[in-house]
Enzyme design. Structure first.
Site, PDB file in Angstrom:
ATOM      1  N   LYS A  68      30.380  31.518  39.323  1.00 30.58           N
ATOM      2  CA  LYS A  68      31.033  30.306  39.843  1.00 30.58           C
ATOM      3  C   LYS A  68      30.602  30.025  41.282  1.00 30.58           C
ATOM      4  O   LYS A  68      30.247  28.887  41.632  1.00 30.58           O
ATOM      5  CB  LYS A  68      32.558  30.462  39.755  1.00 30.58           C
ATOM      6  CG  LYS A  68      33.080  30.626  38.326  1.00 30.58           C
ATOM      7  CD  LYS A  68      34.588  30.710  38.266  1.00 30.58           C
ATOM      8  CE  LYS A  68      35.132  31.999  38.825  1.00 30.58           C
ATOM      9  NZ  LYS A  68      34.749  33.188  38.022  1.00 30.58           N
ATOM     10  N   THR A  69      30.625  31.050  42.124  1.00 26.76           N
ATOM     11  CA  THR A  69      30.222  30.873  43.522  1.00 26.76           C
ATOM     12  C   THR A  69      28.754  30.478  43.619  1.00 26.76           C
ATOM     13  O   THR A  69      28.380  29.599  44.403  1.00 26.76           O
ATOM     14  CB  THR A  69      30.474  32.168  44.314  1.00 26.76           C
ATOM     15  OG1 THR A  69      31.863  32.508  44.234  1.00 26.76           O
ATOM     16  CG2 THR A  69      30.085  31.997  45.775  1.00 26.76           C
ATOM     17  N   ASP A 113      37.549  29.297  46.590  1.00 27.41           N
ATOM     18  CA  ASP A 113      37.659  30.321  45.551  1.00 27.41           C
ATOM     19  C   ASP A 113      39.139  30.661  45.361  1.00 27.41           C
ATOM     20  O   ASP A 113      39.948  30.483  46.272  1.00 27.41           O
ATOM     21  CB  ASP A 113      36.874  31.566  45.968  1.00 27.41           C
ATOM     22  CG  ASP A 113      36.543  32.462  44.787  1.00 27.41           C
ATOM     23  OD1 ASP A 113      36.801  32.057  43.632  1.00 27.41           O
ATOM     24  OD2 ASP A 113      36.028  33.572  45.011  1.00 27.41           O
ATOM     25  N   THR A 162      39.955  32.126  38.276  1.00 28.42           N
ATOM     26  CA  THR A 162      39.946  32.990  37.100  1.00 28.42           C
ATOM     27  C   THR A 162      41.201  32.766  36.257  1.00 28.42           C
ATOM     28  O   THR A 162      41.332  33.324  35.175  1.00 28.42           O
ATOM     29  CB  THR A 162      39.889  34.470  37.510  1.00 28.42           C
ATOM     30  OG1 THR A 162      41.004  34.749  38.378  1.00 28.42           O
ATOM     31  CG2 THR A 162      38.605  34.791  38.249  1.00 28.42           C
ATOM     32  N   ARG A 222      27.316  40.074  37.346  1.00 24.40           N
ATOM     33  CA  ARG A 222      27.695  40.903  38.493  1.00 24.40           C
ATOM     34  C   ARG A 222      27.766  42.371  38.099  1.00 24.40           C
ATOM     35  O   ARG A 222      27.292  43.251  38.813  1.00 24.40           O
ATOM     36  CB  ARG A 222      29.041  40.446  39.065  1.00 24.40           C
ATOM     37  CG  ARG A 222      29.469  41.253  40.305  1.00 24.40           C
ATOM     38  CD  ARG A 222      30.858  40.870  40.762  1.00 24.40           C
ATOM     39  NE  ARG A 222      30.920  39.464  41.142  1.00 24.40           N
ATOM     40  CZ  ARG A 222      32.056  38.792  41.295  1.00 24.40           C
ATOM     41  NH1 ARG A 222      33.216  39.384  41.057  1.00 24.40           N
ATOM     42  NH2 ARG A 222      32.033  37.521  41.675  1.00 24.40           N
TER      43      ARG A 222
END
Length: 338
Positions: A68-69, A113, A162, A222
């Site tokens: 997302k980032t 975020d 999330t 990640r």
């Protein structure tokens, strides 16, 4: 290390943080997966650029570590503009948000975020800023209070979360650029990411090792990069490439099994099976027995355990599945077999 973020301190922590930044995609073509979302965002960006307008506000949601980032920064790069990044918990007061908004330049991307963690008063201040580019600040208290309206430069808010269910309907409806759910990655996509990352790390990796790491990566980039770096460490000490044997050794050392379960994942299942005969058990009781926070179980462990068919959520509580028993080498009681 789980899906969360560990704060890095000292020189070594700085090196690790810079390394994570290096592994992050910096071009659209380097971003693997999420093809439908990328296509929609390309259309949004190109249309806005042709109109000479800032793109409409966009919300991205999905489990941690899916990119997302990275997408927010790629959008900014495509627009040749700056990103001002912050997080919901950081914006505690109305004044904090006002300070962020009034420091934006025309065309900037504001990335928030964990946007679901904004408090109500801050969220309400955000509505007019998103809709009409205005900031209403109340000065004073009581009968003498007055509202000052400040104009804001055109900007694009990209929210990431999330926990989409925790975002209020009024806020969610203001993301007119779209609300996009990031999906877990396929095994082939993860392998492509690992191949790119191994080149950036300047480490040789054999195909069997790539397959082994991908299989245990929880379908999350990640996590895949984290596992790759730990296997790289073992390979470095062995003065070898990352072979399948090196990968297995490295992954075993950090407690990641063949399904990608960590020590904590397995403990959750073991508690359900050994202390509660496989369930059902309520979330509060499970959290107390496993020495974990309820939010951590619900947000970090459960999604993957459920996806792998190891855990079920029922109206009466959490239940370990037959696959969980088999994976942990446990035998169900006679009552559960009936």
């Amino acid at each position: 290390m789980e899906e969360g973020v560990t704060e890095n301190t000292g020189p070594q922590g700085t090196v690790e943080a810079n390394l994570d930044q290096t592994l992050r995609p910096h071009k659209w073509d380097e971003y693997i997966g999420q093809e439908n979302i990328k296509e929609n965002l390309r259309v949004l960006i190109q249309a806005a650029m042709e109109r000479n307008h800032a793109p409409e506000h966009t919300l991205l949601y999905g489990p941690p570590g899916l990119g997302k980032t990275t997408l927010a920064y790629l959008i900014a790069k495509e627009l040749n503009t700056n990103v001002k990044a912050t997080a919901g918990p950081v914006i505690e007061r109305v004044g904090d948000l006002a300070a962020v908004l009034t420091n934006l330049n025309a065309g900037d991307i504001l990335f928030i975020d964990e946007i679901h963690r904004l408090n109500k008063s801050v969220e309400e201040l955000l509505y007019p800023a998103m809709e009409s580019g205005k900031l209403d600040i109340i000065v004073g208290k009581g009968p003498s209070a007055r509202t000052i309206e400040l104009g804001l430069p055109p900007f694009t808010l990209i929210g990431a979360t999330t926990r989409i269910a925790l975002i209020s309907s009024p806020l969610r409806s203001r993301f007119s650029g779209g609300v996009y759910q990031l999906e877990f990655y396929s095994n082939d996509e993860i392998k492509t990411i690992l191949e790119r990352s191994s080149k950036l790390l300047d480490v040789q990796i054999e195909k069997d090792a790539t397959n082994e790491i991908a299989q245990r990566s929880r379908q999350t980039p990640r996590t895949a990069n984290y596992l790759l770096k730990r296997c790289r460490d073992v390979a470095q000490l062995n003065r070898s490439a990352i072979t399948k044997e090196v990968a297995e050794k490295g992954l075993t050392m950090i407690g990641v099994d063949e399904l990608g379960l960590t020590v904590s994942d397995r403990r959750i299942l073991e508690v359900i099976i050994e202390k509660f005969d496989g369930g059902p058990v309520g979330l509060k009781t499970l959290a107390a027995a496993a020495l974990e926070e309820e939010e951590t179980i619900e947000g970090v462990y459960e999604p993957y355990l459920m996806q792998e068919g190891l855990l079920e959520r029922t109206p009466r509580g959490r239940v370990a599945t037959p696959r969980a028993y088999a994976h942990l080498g446990k035998t169900p009681t006679q009552e559960r077999l009936v």
